[in-house]
Design a protein around this motif. Sequence first.
Motif, PDB file in Angstrom:
ATOM      1  N   PHE A   1     -12.245 -63.237  -8.524  1.00  0.00           N
ATOM      2  CA  PHE A   1     -11.525 -63.667  -7.319  1.00  0.00           C
ATOM      3  C   PHE A   1     -10.041 -63.724  -7.657  1.00  0.00           C
ATOM      4  CE2 PHE A   1     -15.650 -65.843  -7.380  1.00  0.00           C
ATOM      5  CZ  PHE A   1     -16.176 -65.515  -6.137  1.00  0.00           C
ATOM      6  N   LEU A   2      -9.217 -62.947  -6.950  1.00  0.00           N
ATOM      7  CA  LEU A   2      -7.756 -63.010  -7.130  1.00  0.00           C
ATOM      8  C   LEU A   2      -7.215 -63.665  -5.868  1.00  0.00           C
ATOM      9  CD1 LEU A   2      -8.869 -60.159  -8.472  1.00  0.00           C
ATOM     10  CD2 LEU A   2      -6.477 -59.932  -9.041  1.00  0.00           C
ATOM     11  N   TRP A   3      -6.548 -64.816  -6.008  1.00  0.00           N
ATOM     12  CA  TRP A   3      -6.215 -65.612  -4.817  1.00  0.00           C
ATOM     13  C   TRP A   3      -4.752 -66.027  -4.786  1.00  0.00           C
ATOM     14  CZ3 TRP A   3      -4.481 -70.694  -5.473  1.00  0.00           C
ATOM     15  CH2 TRP A   3      -4.624 -71.201  -6.767  1.00  0.00           C
ATOM     16  N   ILE A   4      -4.256 -66.253  -3.563  1.00  0.00           N
ATOM     17  CA  ILE A   4      -2.965 -66.913  -3.364  1.00  0.00           C
ATOM     18  C   ILE A   4      -3.154 -67.966  -2.273  1.00  0.00           C
ATOM     19  CG2 ILE A   4      -1.593 -64.892  -4.037  1.00  0.00           C
ATOM     20  CD1 ILE A   4      -0.898 -64.533  -1.033  1.00  0.00           C
ATOM     21  N   LYS A   5      -2.307 -68.983  -2.274  1.00  0.00           N
ATOM     22  CA  LYS A   5      -2.371 -70.015  -1.247  1.00  0.00           C
ATOM     23  C   LYS A   5      -1.117 -69.933  -0.399  1.00  0.00           C
ATOM     24  CE  LYS A   5      -3.067 -74.979  -0.682  1.00  0.00           C
ATOM     25  NZ  LYS A   5      -3.016 -76.279  -1.331  1.00  0.00           N
ATOM     26  N   HIS A   6      -1.290 -69.922   0.926  1.00  0.00           N
ATOM     27  CA  HIS A   6      -0.132 -69.911   1.822  1.00  0.00           C
ATOM     28  C   HIS A   6      -0.383 -70.918   2.932  1.00  0.00           C
ATOM     29  CE1 HIS A   6       3.317 -68.249   3.990  1.00  0.00           C
ATOM     30  NE2 HIS A   6       2.604 -68.471   5.077  1.00  0.00           N
ATOM     31  N   SER A   7       0.520 -71.894   3.068  1.00  0.00           N
ATOM     32  CA  SER A   7       0.369 -72.945   4.083  1.00  0.00           C
ATOM     33  C   SER A   7      -0.993 -73.615   3.885  1.00  0.00           C
ATOM     34  CB  SER A   7       0.538 -72.325   5.474  1.00  0.00           C
ATOM     35  OG  SER A   7       0.470 -73.299   6.471  1.00  0.00           O
ATOM     36  N   ASN A   8      -1.861 -73.619   4.922  1.00  0.00           N
ATOM     37  CA  ASN A   8      -3.187 -74.244   4.755  1.00  0.00           C
ATOM     38  C   ASN A   8      -4.292 -73.189   4.661  1.00  0.00           C
ATOM     39  OD1 ASN A   8      -2.962 -73.382   7.350  1.00  0.00           O
ATOM     40  ND2 ASN A   8      -3.564 -75.293   8.340  1.00  0.00           N
ATOM     41  N   LEU A   9      -3.968 -72.066   4.002  1.00  0.00           N
ATOM     42  CA  LEU A   9      -4.937 -70.963   3.867  1.00  0.00           C
ATOM     43  C   LEU A   9      -5.018 -70.471   2.424  1.00  0.00           C
ATOM     44  CD1 LEU A   9      -3.732 -68.762   6.860  1.00  0.00           C
ATOM     45  CD2 LEU A   9      -5.791 -70.163   6.851  1.00  0.00           C
ATOM     46  N   TYR A  10      -6.199 -69.952   2.081  1.00  0.00           N
ATOM     47  CA  TYR A  10      -6.353 -69.189   0.843  1.00  0.00           C
ATOM     48  C   TYR A  10      -6.598 -67.735   1.219  1.00  0.00           C
ATOM     49  CZ  TYR A  10      -7.046 -73.453  -1.965  1.00  0.00           C
ATOM     50  OH  TYR A  10      -6.874 -74.640  -2.612  1.00  0.00           O
ATOM     51  N   LEU A  11      -5.864 -66.803   0.605  1.00  0.00           N
ATOM     52  CA  LEU A  11      -6.149 -65.375   0.763  1.00  0.00           C
ATOM     53  C   LEU A  11      -6.758 -64.910  -0.550  1.00  0.00           C
ATOM     54  CD1 LEU A  11      -3.508 -65.941   2.668  1.00  0.00           C
ATOM     55  CD2 LEU A  11      -3.529 -63.476   2.867  1.00  0.00           C
ATOM     56  N   VAL A  12      -7.987 -64.403  -0.475  1.00  0.00           N
ATOM     57  CA  VAL A  12      -8.745 -64.089  -1.692  1.00  0.00           C
ATOM     58  C   VAL A  12      -9.183 -62.627  -1.674  1.00  0.00           C
ATOM     59  CG1 VAL A  12     -10.679 -64.780  -3.158  1.00  0.00           C
ATOM     60  CG2 VAL A  12      -9.631 -66.469  -1.642  1.00  0.00           C
ATOM     61  N   ALA A  13      -8.882 -61.907  -2.758  1.00  0.00           N
ATOM     62  CA  ALA A  13      -9.389 -60.535  -2.939  1.00  0.00           C
ATOM     63  C   ALA A  13     -10.511 -60.596  -3.968  1.00  0.00           C
ATOM     64  CB  ALA A  13      -8.279 -59.623  -3.424  1.00  0.00           C
ATOM     65  N   ILE A  14     -11.591 -59.839  -3.704  1.00  0.00           N
ATOM     66  CA  ILE A  14     -12.753 -59.858  -4.603  1.00  0.00           C
ATOM     67  C   ILE A  14     -12.961 -58.462  -5.181  1.00  0.00           C
ATOM     68  CG2 ILE A  14     -15.281 -60.017  -4.596  1.00  0.00           C
ATOM     69  CD1 ILE A  14     -15.122 -62.323  -2.793  1.00  0.00           C
ATOM     70  N   THR A  15     -13.276 -58.407  -6.467  1.00  0.00           N
ATOM     71  CA  THR A  15     -13.570 -57.121  -7.100  1.00  0.00           C
ATOM     72  C   THR A  15     -14.534 -57.309  -8.254  1.00  0.00           C
ATOM     73  OG1 THR A  15     -12.593 -55.191  -8.162  1.00  0.00           O
ATOM     74  CG2 THR A  15     -11.583 -57.296  -8.668  1.00  0.00           C
ATOM     75  N   LYS A  16     -15.236 -56.218  -8.604  1.00  0.00           N
ATOM     76  CA  LYS A  16     -16.095 -56.231  -9.785  1.00  0.00           C
ATOM     77  C   LYS A  16     -15.559 -55.288 -10.844  1.00  0.00           C
ATOM     78  CE  LYS A  16     -20.452 -57.832  -7.926  1.00  0.00           C
ATOM     79  NZ  LYS A  16     -21.884 -57.743  -8.015  1.00  0.00           N
TER      80      LYS A  16
END
Length: 423
Positions: free
Chosen positions: A57-72
């Motif tokens: 899981f590669l994630w960033i937090k912005h305001s009250n959200l998490y944006l998450v990219a998933i990869t194998k």
Amino acid sequence: MAASAIFILDLKGKVLICRNYMGNVDTNVIDNFMSIMMKREEDADLSPVVIHGSTHFLWIKHSNLYLVAITKKNINAALVYSFLYKLVEVFTEYFKSLEEESIRDNFVTVYELMDEVMDYGFPQTTDSKILLEYITQQGHKLEVGAPRPPATVTNAVSWRSEGIKYRKNEVFMDVIESVNLLVSATGSVLRSEILGCIKLKVVLSGMPELRLGLNDKVLFEITGREKTKSVELEDVKFHQCVRLSRFENDRTISFIPPDGESELMSYRLNTTVKPLIWIESVIEKFSHSRVEIKVKARSQFKSRSTANNVSILVPVPSDADSPKFKTTTGQAKWVPEKSAVEWNIKSFPGGKEFMMRAHFGLPSVESHELEGKPPITVKFEIPYFTVSGIQVRYLKIIEKSGYHALPWVRYITQSGDYQLRTN
């Protein structure tokens, strides 16, 4: 790159919207993300990449959200983060502010955008100006037919639309330099660097090609002009419109610019900078009664230049009260929430020196807590001046219709992280 899926979650980890681009991961795997994050937070071991089994899981937090990219897969993480921040930029351009409410209110637009910005895990069109041309926030009526994507999307020049027309053709270029400086209490410069950027506002018809010439040291060495005044640029970053192969070959900056405002390039100079505004301060504390502050500010640039909106923030003890000020110019005021005196000078010509005296009362009972000694911070802006000596030698505008265009160049030096420690 191949990011398998992108998720947008609220602060509790609930999925607001997701897009599975490759179909090679189970979307339920996101349920593990929040529990791992909470455990990591408890152990004070947060990292930008979280692993569960074979899933990353590669994630960033912005305001009250998490944006998450998933990869194998073993992918380019820097590219994924660059994409996630670009996605935040695109959503902000559309919804003015990106938060949980704006995602819930615009599900259809968000899903359309997620469809366009990435295809099978690879980033596609991420320029909000181009996306705004064919993904609009109004619903499309069926009989009219959805708008066709502009040719720009499949074009080699994806950042500029065709057929742009203006009555008056002009280019405005701003060369902005920020000075970061840290001076010790004894007066020696501990750290100094210049962060520069060149910003454009393009009002040009058609598909013009621009060529920019700077007094670049490497270019001057190639062309045998070592004696001419030049600057050595480090960490140069360009907008995607610049032809990098041309720059690497002969240091020519040639590009077809985006329409409107954009940042063409940024650079850094790791040089010893002579402090533009020098501050000398004497802070005398008389126990249980008062504190007296004397501050002398001196501008160390040529008299033909003037610093505007100078703000000098001088720290005072947090328990000080009943302030009195005396200045030779400008206005001083007490800012209790910052435990500081703010001395504002609207116009500070080069080669001048000004004084400010402040007198504060102190409570009769002294606190036993040791207070830190925050540095004096200075903010300013000097127009028509660059501290590095960078110069725009030429800006050529070539367009097949042969119209005449006016280039305008402006130089600005401003304070970045500009601090002087006190005794």
